[in-house]
Design a protein around this motif. Structure first.
Motif, PDB file in Angstrom:
ATOM      1  N   ILE A 103       0.842  -1.209   0.000  1.00  0.00           N
ATOM      2  CA  ILE A 103       0.000   0.000   0.000  1.00  0.00           C
ATOM      3  C   ILE A 103       0.869   1.248   0.000  1.00  0.00           C
ATOM      4  O   ILE A 103       0.595   2.216  -0.717  1.00  0.00           O
ATOM      5  N   GLU A 104       1.940   1.230   0.802  1.00  0.00           N
ATOM      6  CA  GLU A 104       2.755   2.419   1.006  1.00  0.00           C
ATOM      7  C   GLU A 104       3.360   2.952  -0.288  1.00  0.00           C
ATOM      8  O   GLU A 104       3.551   4.159  -0.433  1.00  0.00           O
TER       9      GLU A 104
ATOM     10  N   THR B 221       0.068   4.192  -3.341  1.00  0.00           N
ATOM     11  CA  THR B 221      -1.065   5.038  -2.957  1.00  0.00           C
ATOM     12  C   THR B 221      -1.616   5.864  -4.115  1.00  0.00           C
ATOM     13  O   THR B 221      -2.755   6.328  -4.063  1.00  0.00           O
ATOM     14  N   THR B 222      -0.825   6.068  -5.157  1.00  0.00           N
ATOM     15  CA  THR B 222      -1.302   6.839  -6.307  1.00  0.00           C
ATOM     16  C   THR B 222      -1.908   5.937  -7.379  1.00  0.00           C
ATOM     17  O   THR B 222      -2.246   6.407  -8.465  1.00  0.00           O
TER      18      THR B 222
ATOM     19  N   VAL C 192      -6.204   2.818   3.702  1.00  0.00           N
ATOM     20  CA  VAL C 192      -5.683   3.297   2.415  1.00  0.00           C
ATOM     21  C   VAL C 192      -6.011   4.778   2.243  1.00  0.00           C
ATOM     22  O   VAL C 192      -5.160   5.582   1.824  1.00  0.00           O
ATOM     23  N   LYS C 193      -7.237   5.165   2.590  1.00  0.00           N
ATOM     24  CA  LYS C 193      -7.631   6.575   2.471  1.00  0.00           C
ATOM     25  C   LYS C 193      -6.751   7.460   3.346  1.00  0.00           C
ATOM     26  O   LYS C 193      -6.273   8.519   2.903  1.00  0.00           O
TER      27      LYS C 193
ATOM     28  N   ARG D 165      -3.701   6.893   4.511  1.00  0.00           N
ATOM     29  CA  ARG D 165      -2.316   6.959   4.024  1.00  0.00           C
ATOM     30  C   ARG D 165      -2.240   7.824   2.763  1.00  0.00           C
ATOM     31  O   ARG D 165      -1.252   8.545   2.561  1.00  0.00           O
ATOM     32  N   ARG D 166      -3.261   7.781   1.926  1.00  0.00           N
ATOM     33  CA  ARG D 166      -3.291   8.673   0.761  1.00  0.00           C
ATOM     34  C   ARG D 166      -3.372  10.132   1.208  1.00  0.00           C
ATOM     35  O   ARG D 166      -2.675  10.997   0.663  1.00  0.00           O
TER      36      ARG D 166
ATOM     37  N   GLN E 192       0.037  11.273   2.565  1.00  0.00           N
ATOM     38  CA  GLN E 192       1.008  11.566   1.505  1.00  0.00           C
ATOM     39  C   GLN E 192       0.600  12.787   0.690  1.00  0.00           C
ATOM     40  O   GLN E 192       1.456  13.516   0.183  1.00  0.00           O
TER      41      GLN E 192
ATOM     42  N   TYR F  55      -4.082  11.054  -6.020  1.00  0.00           N
ATOM     43  CA  TYR F  55      -4.263  10.083  -4.941  1.00  0.00           C
ATOM     44  C   TYR F  55      -5.618   9.369  -4.993  1.00  0.00           C
ATOM     45  O   TYR F  55      -6.069   8.813  -3.988  1.00  0.00           O
TER      46      TYR F  55
ATOM     47  N   LYS G 219       2.288   4.525   8.851  1.00  0.00           N
ATOM     48  CA  LYS G 219       2.335   3.110   8.494  1.00  0.00           C
ATOM     49  C   LYS G 219       2.770   2.299   9.717  1.00  0.00           C
ATOM     50  O   LYS G 219       3.835   2.559  10.285  1.00  0.00           O
TER      51      LYS G 219
END
Length: 305
Positions: A14-15, A18-19, A54-55, A57-58, A61, A79, A114
């Protein structure tokens, strides 16, 4: 492979994606689990659903992209948000501030970092360093014979907006207090030159949904009383100390501190049937040539049988 290792693989994926579009099926395949069991295990270990994590972490970033002055619509698209409006709504829900307001004010934010799941399962002995994601931690004991005095500022902090205390994203109120203190610090008399800085969380008001946070520095002797300033004392006692090292101060004071605090309070102390008195202190030491270091100080209390 342990269950946590399978989920850690999905977190690693995932890390760096993310895009891109991320599907449950892809993540489950990486973990070697069915989609059903993957989602159940992920939520159990990460404390978030897959889509919520996921949301977040997006969004975390995307903050860096906003600092680069990209168009908000372009950041939203980058993202995976379907529109400027959806991105703004998600950003406001996570941080209590809109992205255009954040860009203007540049307020520090609590992020969903994370996780390093090994920290939930690895138990280190005292005086044995542990390396996790480039962060070095070591737990020791120390008897503080004489109280230490610090001078600085205090504020009330909403527990619900803090990671790891409330395990939630939001505006980073302690960081804002540190910024105020550093602006005032050159004019404060009595501080020890290049001395230790200390942050302290006092949990006495948790029933009201807040705790008190102190940010200050060590003093040499008595300091004059000043409007809005606070004298705080680290009492004499036996302490459990978690030492932390990181390459940058930004990493030390955010990701490293959060991971170390979570490990100490949620894993290490309970494994020894210990809890703590209702405060914790963070000692920040002057920068060294090989990196940055700090310590978390807590007073241990045996859990009742």
């Amino acid at each position: 492979m342990h269950a946590w290792e399978a989920i850690q693989k999905s977190l690693d994926y995932i890390e760096i994606h993310t895009t891109e579009e991320i599907s449950i099926e892809t993540l489950a395949d990486i973990a070697g689990l069915s989609p059903y069991y993957f989602q159940r295990l992920f939520k159990r270990l990460v404390k978030r659903s897959v889509f919520e994590y996921v949301k977040l972490r997006r969004l975390a970033q995307s903050v860096e992209s906003l600092k680069d002055h990209k168009r908000i619509a372009d950041v939203a698209a980058e993202y995976g948000f379907s529109s400027h409006a959806n991105f703004t709504r998600a950003f406001k829900e996570a941080y209590n501030i809109k992205p255009d307001e954040y860009r203007v004010k540049s307020i520090p934010l609590n992020q969903m970092n994370k996780p390093d799941l090994q920290l939930n399962y690895i138990l280190i002995d005292e005086n044995v360093p542990l390396i996790a994601d480039g962060i070095v931690m070591e737990i020791t004991r120390k008897q503080l014979i004489h109280p230490e005095t610090y001078y600085g500022l205090t504020t009330k902090v909403l527990i619900s907006n803090q990671i790891p205390v409330g395990e939630a994203t939001g505006i980073d109120t302690p960081f804002i207090l540190w910024e105020r203190f550093h602006q005032m610090k050159p004019e404060i008399k009595g501080l020890i030159p290049n001395g230790i800085e200390l942050g302290a969380s006092m949990m006495g008001d948790m029933e009201n949904g807040t705790f008190t946070y102190f940010a200050g520095a060590s003093v040499d002797g008595e300091v004059p009383a000043a409007n809005g300033m606070t004298v705080w004392e680290l009492p004499e006692a036996e302490y459990i100390i978690c030492s932390i090292e990181a390459e940058t101060f930004a990493e030390l004071a955010t990701i490293a501190l959060n991971k170390a605090m979570t490990y100490l309070i949620s894993t290490w102390l309970p494994s020894r049937r210990l809890t703590i008195r209702p405060f914790s202190a963070e000692k920040y030491y002057p920068a060294a040539s090989d990196g940055f270091s700090m310590e978390i100080w807590v007073i241990p209390v045996p859990l009742p049988d």
